[in-house]
Design a protein around this motif. Structure first.
Motif, mmCIF file in Angstrom:
data_model
loop_
_atom_site.group_PDB
_atom_site.id
_atom_site.type_symbol
_atom_site.label_atom_id
_atom_site.label_comp_id
_atom_site.label_asym_id
_atom_site.label_seq_id
_atom_site.Cartn_x
_atom_site.Cartn_y
_atom_site.Cartn_z
ATOM 1 N N GLY A 20 16.958 50.484 -65.007
ATOM 2 C CA GLY A 20 16.184 49.806 -65.816
ATOM 3 C C GLY A 20 14.987 50.107 -66.524
ATOM 4 O O GLY A 20 14.088 49.385 -67.146
ATOM 5 N N ASP A 105 15.389 42.640 -64.717
ATOM 6 C CA ASP A 105 14.762 43.958 -64.623
ATOM 7 C C ASP A 105 13.379 44.177 -65.253
ATOM 8 O O ASP A 105 12.882 42.923 -65.656
ATOM 9 C CB ASP A 105 15.923 44.592 -65.693
ATOM 10 N N GLY A 227 18.321 41.804 -68.439
ATOM 11 C CA GLY A 227 18.133 42.914 -68.524
ATOM 12 C C GLY A 227 18.241 43.678 -69.982
ATOM 13 O O GLY A 227 18.850 42.917 -70.801
ATOM 14 N N ASP A 232 22.167 46.372 -65.320
ATOM 15 C CA ASP A 232 21.127 45.490 -64.616
ATOM 16 C C ASP A 232 22.107 43.940 -64.270
ATOM 17 O O ASP A 232 21.635 43.289 -63.585
ATOM 18 C CB ASP A 232 20.308 44.968 -65.719
#
Length: 297
Positions: A20, A105, A227, A232
């Motif tokens: 991330g 994220d 994300g 993610d």
């Protein structure tokens, strides 16, 4: 967060989920002072991507559009008792009756780290963990457009806001402080699940987030995930073009309803996928392999 896997961990990197935060090779260069007329800085392939992230209104509009669309769908998702945004392999406890949550994220999804990228462009350096940690400790990353409104809306309606990041656990306090500074809802330290979070009965491979998603599944029914990397959302077993497509194929119908993917051209697992995940290769070789991956028709 940014992470660097050594050559000895290459096999694990191929199994890892997408980080991330930036994953680039460790470099001996540190963030240099601003360039002057007497300083020559080599051209940097990331210049356009960073400039677009910081200056293009289109960048901000994509974020606003994404979070506004998600907010418009959120309450309907909460009312649907069969609604769940965790991949099949991540759901280890039935979702029925669990508290609703959204999972985000952090880097380039919630917080804007483009100033760190800009410093690398200015200095001609590459990512290294020490400078990345120092940037995080400054607690100065801004919230990305739309995310504050969305997360506050979720919290107002009793939906837990959880942050799953590949920032290291020792950056948890500065990360939580940065989130609070930009008015993002934080419900205690458990709201942040960083790299190194221990999950009983699950062995994390590399930087993948599957174990942490499984941990979340024990307490929450996840309504949406956000994300800038496909890792993610789902575990990527092989970080190459075919492997990335296979990972996403079962969930394409979830894009824009359960899963919301945000743009990040400055770094990500898409980049090492172009040069066999070999960060130990010289920069010139990595660049040649990226050029070889381009389409001309």
């Amino acid at each position: 967060m940014r992470l660097r896997l050594s050559t000895s961990l290459l096999a694990l990197a191929l199994l890892a989920g997408c980080a991330g935060a930036p994953r680039h090779p460790a470099a001996t260069a540190t963030l240099a002072a601003p360039a002057t007329a007497a300083t020559t800085v080599a051209a940097n392939d990331n210049l356009n991507a960073v400039a677009w992230s910081q200056t293009a209104i289109e960048h901000d509009l994509i974020y606003l559009q994404t979070y506004r669309d998600a907010q418009a769908r959120l309450l309907a998702a909460m009312k649907d008792r069969h609604w769940d945004a965790l991949a099949k392999d991540d759901r280890v406890v039935p979702a029925g009756g669990l508290q609703p949550a959204v999972v985000l994220d952090i880097d380039e999804t919630v917080l804007d780290n483009s100033p760190y990228q800009a410093r690398l462009v200015r200095s001609g350096g590459e990512y290294n963990e020490a400078d990345w940690a120092e940037w995080c400790r400054q607690e100065s990353a801004r919230a990305l457009p739309g995310v504050v409104e969305f997360t506050q809306f979720a919290a107002k309606h009793g939906i837990a806001v959880l942050y799953v990041s590949n920032r290291a656990r020792d950056l948890d306090q500065v990360t939580l402080a940065n989130l609070r500074k930009v008015d993002l809802p934080v419900f205690g330290p458990q709201a942040f699940l960083g790299l190194g979070t221990f999950v009983e009965g699950c062995e994390q491979v590399g930087t993948e987030k599957g174990c942490r998603r499984q941990l979340i599944s024990r307490k929450y029914r996840v309504l949406m995930q956000f994300g800038d990397q496909i890792g993610d959302f789902v575990t990527v077993l092989a970080n190459n073009a075919a492997g990335r497509q296979r990972a996403m194929a079962p969930y394409m119908s979830w894009i824009g309803s359960r899963w919301f993917v945000l743009p990040n051209a400055t770094y990500g697992s898409w980049e090492p996928a172009l040069f066999n995940n070999d960060w130990s290769a010289p920069p010139e070789q990595r660049r040649r392999q990226k050029i070889d991956a381009l389409r001309y028709e």
